[in-house]
Design a protein around this motif. Structure first.
Motif, short mmCIF file in Angstrom:
data_model
loop_
_atom_site.label_atom_id
_atom_site.label_comp_id
_atom_site.label_asym_id
_atom_site.label_seq_id
_atom_site.Cartn_x
_atom_site.Cartn_y
_atom_site.Cartn_z
N PRO A 85 89.05 -12.22 27.31
CA PRO A 85 87.61 -12.50 27.29
C PRO A 85 87.24 -13.57 28.34
CG PRO A 85 88.56 -12.67 25.10
CD PRO A 85 89.70 -12.56 26.04
N ASP A 86 86.09 -13.34 29.00
CA ASP A 86 85.62 -14.29 30.02
C ASP A 86 85.41 -15.68 29.45
OD1 ASP A 86 85.68 -12.57 32.13
OD2 ASP A 86 83.65 -11.81 31.76
N MET A 87 84.95 -15.72 28.20
CA MET A 87 84.68 -17.01 27.57
C MET A 87 85.90 -17.92 27.59
SD MET A 87 82.73 -16.23 24.10
CE MET A 87 82.41 -14.52 24.26
N LEU A 88 87.05 -17.30 27.27
CA LEU A 88 88.28 -18.07 27.19
C LEU A 88 88.64 -18.65 28.57
CD1 LEU A 88 90.70 -19.08 25.59
CD2 LEU A 88 91.80 -16.90 25.97
N LYS A 89 88.40 -17.86 29.62
CA LYS A 89 88.70 -18.33 30.97
C LYS A 89 87.92 -19.62 31.25
CE LYS A 89 89.20 -13.58 32.61
NZ LYS A 89 88.55 -12.51 33.35
N HIS A 90 86.63 -19.60 30.92
CA HIS A 90 85.79 -20.77 31.16
C HIS A 90 86.23 -21.95 30.30
CE1 HIS A 90 82.93 -18.91 33.88
NE2 HIS A 90 82.99 -17.83 33.12
N ASP A 91 86.60 -21.65 29.05
CA ASP A 91 87.03 -22.73 28.15
C ASP A 91 88.30 -23.40 28.68
OD1 ASP A 91 84.99 -22.52 26.27
OD2 ASP A 91 85.99 -20.84 25.28
N LEU A 92 89.24 -22.58 29.15
CA LEU A 92 90.49 -23.12 29.67
C LEU A 92 90.23 -24.03 30.86
CD1 LEU A 92 92.83 -20.00 29.49
CD2 LEU A 92 93.26 -22.19 28.39
N LEU A 93 89.38 -23.56 31.77
CA LEU A 93 89.06 -24.33 32.96
C LEU A 93 88.35 -25.63 32.58
CD1 LEU A 93 89.01 -24.54 36.01
CD2 LEU A 93 86.88 -23.25 36.02
N ARG A 94 87.38 -25.52 31.71
CA ARG A 94 86.58 -26.68 31.31
C ARG A 94 87.45 -27.76 30.66
NH1 ARG A 94 84.12 -27.10 26.66
NH2 ARG A 94 84.52 -24.90 26.27
N LEU A 95 88.33 -27.32 29.74
CA LEU A 95 89.12 -28.30 29.01
C LEU A 95 90.23 -28.92 29.87
CD1 LEU A 95 89.52 -27.33 25.29
CD2 LEU A 95 88.48 -29.33 26.30
N THR A 96 90.85 -28.10 30.72
CA THR A 96 91.89 -28.69 31.58
C THR A 96 91.27 -29.71 32.53
OG1 THR A 96 91.70 -26.65 32.87
CG2 THR A 96 93.69 -26.91 31.57
#
Lengths: 450, 205
Positions: free
Chosen positions: A207-218
């Protein structure tokens, strides 16, 4: 005396016969009422199954699920908690039930829930607590998901279902809500790993959402190497700083359709020499009809009027259930074969008895034969009120009260159903959860197989 | 008449007796227990844990220097308020029991005063508002006379679980902190650790 014992046997066979209707056939009435959104009536139907001792877990799971469809989240949690306790009790294998299952069929063993079902209980309890605005209690469920998945991973390390991607993702959201950034990041990483497995086994895209979450949190945690890696791999533009804490968020979860249902396929073998018939019955999954492919949510009211988002597929329960059954089918088949051998031997023994009354012997053998065949039924039990898939849409909004319109669309983008949720409150730096269950009416007499 | 035929004739009666006996075994059985008695069932957080925690906390909080220091310095007893005890464990735990135990012990010691918590206050304020309208002049309680707390009691419950097969090691840690409302300084930290080894059964009948 001999006559009596034979009569007893025949009686026993009849008794066994009456108990043989397979579990999944009893779901038809419930399903129709759910499609009509008559949850009270569906609950009454489910209540009728409360007395079957070895299906107690299923009774509780179905009841808890319908209660949450009714928006009785507290009641649903109480029921699902009872289901968890019952699953825990059934962790120990029963000697008597397993012996009986060798003689009769697999459905005589208490149903403790498939691995994925045992994880999804926690998921739905967490969702209940989130909708009740009790994030701490939802966090408890998030921790239990972790313990459960570790247990499954250890029990069957090479199983395809050792991680539940959506549960991991949701626990990430819960930790983030609590400001526990490192825990959230770990959960997102595990979800990422699990989605890679999902892609391989179930063909479900990350899911695209997860990609953004991973980037945001890292980025937030200062892990610039990892962030750069995600950015490159997912081809993302780095998020701006302004999405920070000023906004709240709406998380919409669509429980789409119904999980596949187990049906029975049986093969009967006839041995012309001995005149003995043997039957082998095995379960298979049948996907349910569904006309909704995705959901679009749109908000009105406040400053963000007109903002919209489309849901993404997060968990394909249909595929997970199928894989799970495929993995267990060799064992189920072996048990069924062993039973066929045992039952054939019993019939043969009846035929060969050297009693005075040959006619009675024949009758006895026939009775045993009927019982042997009639009791050989496939175990068609599963958590049937689960959705076929779970979809999620997130919308970042300024704090305020909104009316949320949910449009369910088919695969051509045509609106199938539309529902309005007035007075949805978004608070700053918090997530507001909204869930919907969509159960279409199943076309009569038409069975769709994948 | 042999015993066998007698039995056969009375088979119905015998059956009834057996059935009744079976019924008797089905009735709910209640055994009263002493509240201090330890009875572990599932290995989850239970009353014994709650009692152990409150006993430890009470013992500790009353014997620490913050109390005498405050009383000597301010020439009055400290007023304490109970904040939130957050459950960060893996179980749905009722924290109210040991918070109430701790509160009771502190009040009854006569060394500390307690102020109603924020949820309790709402109800009291409602009553005061009602008095304003309906109570006589002599018995009416004025608003704005509430006693402000000096310290707030906060806490967390955390767990660490280690599991392998049917064996599970559960580690609970309860932390209670007393924080000064004047300057956010922590005057007392109480801690109780509980460790349990839970072995699940492999077989049942």
């Amino acid at each position: 005396m001999a006559v009596w014992s034979e009569r007893c046997r025949v009686l026993l066979c009849v008794a066994a016969l009456s108990g043989c209707a397979s579990y999944s056939t009893s779901f038809g009435v419930i399903e129709r009422n759910l499609a009509l959104q008559q949850y009270d009536v569906a609950l009454q139907n489910i209540e009728q199954q409360s007395t079957v001792k070895h299906d107690r877990v299923l009774y509780l799971l179905n009841k808890g699920m319908v209660q949450r469809m009714q928006h009785d989240f507290a009641g649903s949690n109480q029921t699902l908690e009872a289901a968890k306790a019952e699953m825990e009790r059934l962790y120990a294998a029963s000697v008597s039930e397993n012996t009986l299952s060798f003689l009769v069929n697999d459905a005589t063993v208490s149903y403790a829930g498939d691995d994925y079902e045992q994880v999804l209980v926690h998921l739905y309890m967490a969702l209940n607590y989130l909708e009740l605005a009790q994030p701490d209690a939802a966090r408890v469920e998030a921790l239990q998901v972790d313990i459960k998945l570790r247990e499954i991973g250890e029990k069957i390390p090479d199983s395809k279902f050792t991680e539940d991607a959506f549960s991991r993702y949701l626990t990430g959201l819960i930790y983030e809500e609590h400001g526990e950034w490192s825990d959230a990041l770990i959960a997102y990483r595990k979800a990422y790993e699990a989605y890679q497995k999902y892609q391989k086994h179930y063909g479900l895209a990350l899911p695209d959402m997860l990609k953004h979450d991973l980037l945001r949190l890292t980025q937030r945690q200062g892990l610039s190497d990892e962030a750069a890696q995600y950015q490159k791999k997912f081809d993302l533009t780095p998020p701006g700083k302004e999405i920070a804490s000023q906004q709240g968020e709406l998380v919409f979860i669509l429980n789409n359709g119904l999980a596949p249902i187990k049906r029975e396929k049986a093969i009967s073998l006839f041995d012309p020499v001995s005149g003995i018939m043997a039957r082998i019955a095995l379960p298979y999954y049948e996907s349910r009809f569904n006309n909704v492919a995705s959901a679009r949510i749109r908000v009105s009211g406040g400053q963000a009027s007109g903002k919209q988002a489309t849901s993404e597929l997060m968990e394909d329960i249909d595929a997970i259930a199928r894989q799970s059954l495929d993995a267990r089918l060799p064992a189920i088949t072996a048990r069924s074969l062993a039973r066929a051998v045992a039952k054939t031997t019993a019939t043969r023994n009846m035929q060969r008895r050297n009693d005075n009354d040959a006619a009675l012997d024949l009758l006895g053998a026939f009775a045993v034969q009927v019982a042997a065949i009639a009791t050989e039924r496939a175990d068609t039990r599963s958590w049937l009120t689960l959705p076929a898939n779970i979809q999620l849409a997130r919308l970042s909004l300024p704090p305020g009260s909104y009316t949320v319109t949910v449009e369910l669309r088919d695969k051509d983008g045509q609106v199938v159903s539309s529902k309005e949720y007035p007075g949805v409150t978004i608070t700053q730096a918090h997530k507001t959860y909204l869930t919907q269950h969509w159960i279409p009416a199943q076309p009569a007499g038409r069975r769709r197989a994948k | 008449m042999s015993l066998f035929t007698a039995l056969q004739k009375n088979a119905a009666l015998l059956g009834m007796i057996v059935l009744l006996g079976a019924l008797g075994a089905c009735a709910t059985k209640v055994t009263r227990m002493d509240a201090a008695e330890v009875q572990d069932l599932s290995g989850a957080w239970n009353d014994t844990d709650s009692q152990q925690v409150s006993a430890e906390m009470i013992q500790d909080v009353l014997n620490r220097p913050w109390l005498t220091e405050y009383t000597v310095l301010q020439k009055r007893q400290p007023a304490v308020i109970v904040g939130e005890v957050r459950n960060l464990s893996h179980e749905h735990i009722n924290v109210n029991t040991f918070v109430a135990d701790t509160e009771r012990a502190l009040i009854n010691s006569g060394k500390v005063q307690f102020v109603a918590s924020s949820t309790e206050r709402q109800e009291i304020r409602g009553e005061r508002k009602d008095q304003d309208l309906n109570a006589s002049e002599a018995t009416r309680k004025a608003m704005g006379q509430e006693k402000g707390a000096d310290f707030m009691l906060q806490g967390t419950i955390n767990t660490i679980i280690d599991a392998s097969g049917r064996t599970q090691l559960r580690y609970y840690q309860v932390d209670l902190t007393l924080i000064s409302l004047v300057d956010n300084s922590k005057v007392w930290v109480g801690q109780k650790k509980i460790k349990k080894l839970v072995e699940r059964s492999n077989l049942r009948f």
